[in-house]
Design an enzyme around this catalytic site. Structure first.
Site, PDB file in Angstrom:
ATOM      1  N   ALA A  68      40.120  36.107  41.754  1.00 44.86           N
ATOM      2  CA  ALA A  68      41.199  35.631  40.883  1.00 44.86           C
ATOM      3  C   ALA A  68      42.015  36.778  40.307  1.00 44.86           C
ATOM      4  O   ALA A  68      43.213  36.622  40.058  1.00 44.86           O
ATOM      5  CB  ALA A  68      40.622  34.782  39.762  1.00 44.86           C
ATOM      6  N   ASN A 143      38.306  31.435  28.928  1.00 45.06           N
ATOM      7  CA  ASN A 143      37.000  31.897  29.398  1.00 45.06           C
ATOM      8  C   ASN A 143      36.049  32.263  28.268  1.00 45.06           C
ATOM      9  O   ASN A 143      34.830  32.247  28.464  1.00 45.06           O
ATOM     10  CB  ASN A 143      37.173  33.107  30.324  1.00 45.06           C
ATOM     11  N   SER A 188      38.916  30.939  41.496  1.00 41.50           N
ATOM     12  CA  SER A 188      37.867  31.856  41.935  1.00 41.50           C
ATOM     13  C   SER A 188      36.644  31.073  42.382  1.00 41.50           C
ATOM     14  O   SER A 188      36.294  30.062  41.765  1.00 41.50           O
ATOM     15  CB  SER A 188      37.492  32.792  40.786  1.00 41.50           C
ATOM     16  N   CYS A 309      34.002  40.543  31.154  1.00 41.02           N
ATOM     17  CA  CYS A 309      34.942  41.622  31.474  1.00 41.02           C
ATOM     18  C   CYS A 309      35.091  42.610  30.331  1.00 41.02           C
ATOM     19  O   CYS A 309      35.498  43.742  30.540  1.00 41.02           O
ATOM     20  CB  CYS A 309      36.305  41.028  31.826  1.00 41.02           C
TER      21      CYS A 309
END
Length: 365
Positions: A68, A143, A188, A309
């Protein structure tokens, strides 16, 4: 190990693994080769493409990517000057793959704030999305906090201004409908029980993008690079399972979310909207909690202090700061992600252990 980090990645579905195995073990042809074995590999890729596209709006084409992040980079950097290349409007709670790419693009950018519930104010968005805007980018399901943005309304505002609309649907794909008004959609595989290393960009018919990667142009919209039939096949089977299991999965995570909130009790505060959210994401904070210490003590339980991340950066989550949490509150937040393979027993047992660790910290203090 109790796994409660579904927003970072999901367990690989056994069916996806089995679909990948022949292409990893026995069949090694390049899907872009014209000979018989190459054509067989290409056929497997096309079956996967159709399956992934089933959960996306009609009237577009799907290009496989390496993930993604590549898809989002391509969508943002590839919009041409005459259509989509003007100023960008996005939200303060977007993934770094959007925010960092927008910053690197050098284009004029407006980053809209969100409210304490994590949702953008549509009146403020309308004031910002004016004629001349090139691209509006927003995440379907956040997310970090699971909040669902009003994507259809934002897309309508973008189109009224003559702009393209990009949806980061990574967390929502296969879980909630993707509004048909989107022009570009990034997804994704490893967020839907598929393999890591493959994603896709859906491009509405008539939208042209400049290449991000130059080379052979193997993917028709302009993406270069040899595709992996194994990864594509795994993605396709995972997407088909998301379609077939959608109702059962949705019911399951709603049950888990309600049970988890009840077990946590009043000492924990939900981060983000309670109403407009995907229930497989439970992000909460408790005053004074040392999350790093809890994670160290509960090493057989996988959960997150923020997005994967950003983990290890030492910085408070930009998403939690955007909804008004202080640095201390952001650092005392945890994210529990659960889904198809999570049992209520293991989720509640993990919460009891987290609760006990938090109580022990308070007593020690």
């Amino acid at each position: 190990m109790t796994y409660l980090d579904y927003q970072a990645t999901t367990p690989l579905a056994p069916e996806a693994f089995e679909a990948m195995l022949p292409w990893l073990r026995d069949q090694h042809a390049n899907p872009h080769s014209p000979h018989r074995e190459g054509r067989r590999a290409r056929a497997a890729v096309e079956v996967a493409r159709d399956r992934v596209a089933e959960l996306l709006p009609p009237g577009g084409r799907l290009a496989f990517t390496g993930g993604a992040t590549e898809a989002l980079n391509w969508a943002i950097k590839g919009t041409p000057e005459d259509k989509g290349g003007g100023p960008i409007i996005t939200l303060a709670t977007e993934h770094a793959a959007v925010l960092d790419t927008v910053a690197a693009s050098g284009r004029p950018t407006t980053i809209l704030p969100v409210g304490p519930d994590g949702i953008v104010d549509l009146a403020r968005a309308e004031a910002a999305i004016r004629p001349g805007t090139g691209l509006v980018a927003a995440m379907l399901v956040n997310n970090e906090i699971g909040v669902i943005q009003p994507i259809a309304e934002l897309a309508a505002l973008a189109h009224e201004a003559g702009a393209l609309f990009l949806c980061d649907a990574v967390q929502g794909y296969g879980r909630i409908p993707i509004p048909a008004a989107c022009d570009l959609v990034a997804v994704s595989a490893h967020k839907i029980h598929g393999p890591k290393g493959v994603g896709a960009l859906w491009i509405r018919d008539g939208v042209k993008l400049a290449p991000l990667l130059h080379g052979g142009g193997q993917e028709e919209p302009g993406r270069s690079g040899t595709l992996s039939p194994a990864l594509c096949a795994g993605f396709g089977v995972a997407a088909r399972l998301m379609r077939d299991c959608q109702e059962a999965d949705a019911s399951h995570v709603r049950t888990l979310f309600a049970a988890a909130r009840a077990r946590l009790g009043a000492g924990w505060t939900l981060n983000g909207s309670a109403e407009y959210r995907y229930p497989g994401n439970l992000n909460v904070h408790r005053p004074g909690l040392d999350v790093a210490r809890v994670m160290s003590e509960l090493r057989d339980t996988a959960f997150s202090a923020g997005s994967a991340c950003a983990s290890g950066s030492g910085r408070p989550s930009h998403v939690l700061r955007a909804i008004g949490l202080s640095d201390a509150e952001a650092r005392s937040s945890i994210r529990l992600g659960f889904g198809r393979h999570t049992t209520e027993h293991e989720l509640l047992a993990a919460i009891d252990r987290i609760h006990a660790a938090a109580d022990a910290q308070r007593i020690a203090a």
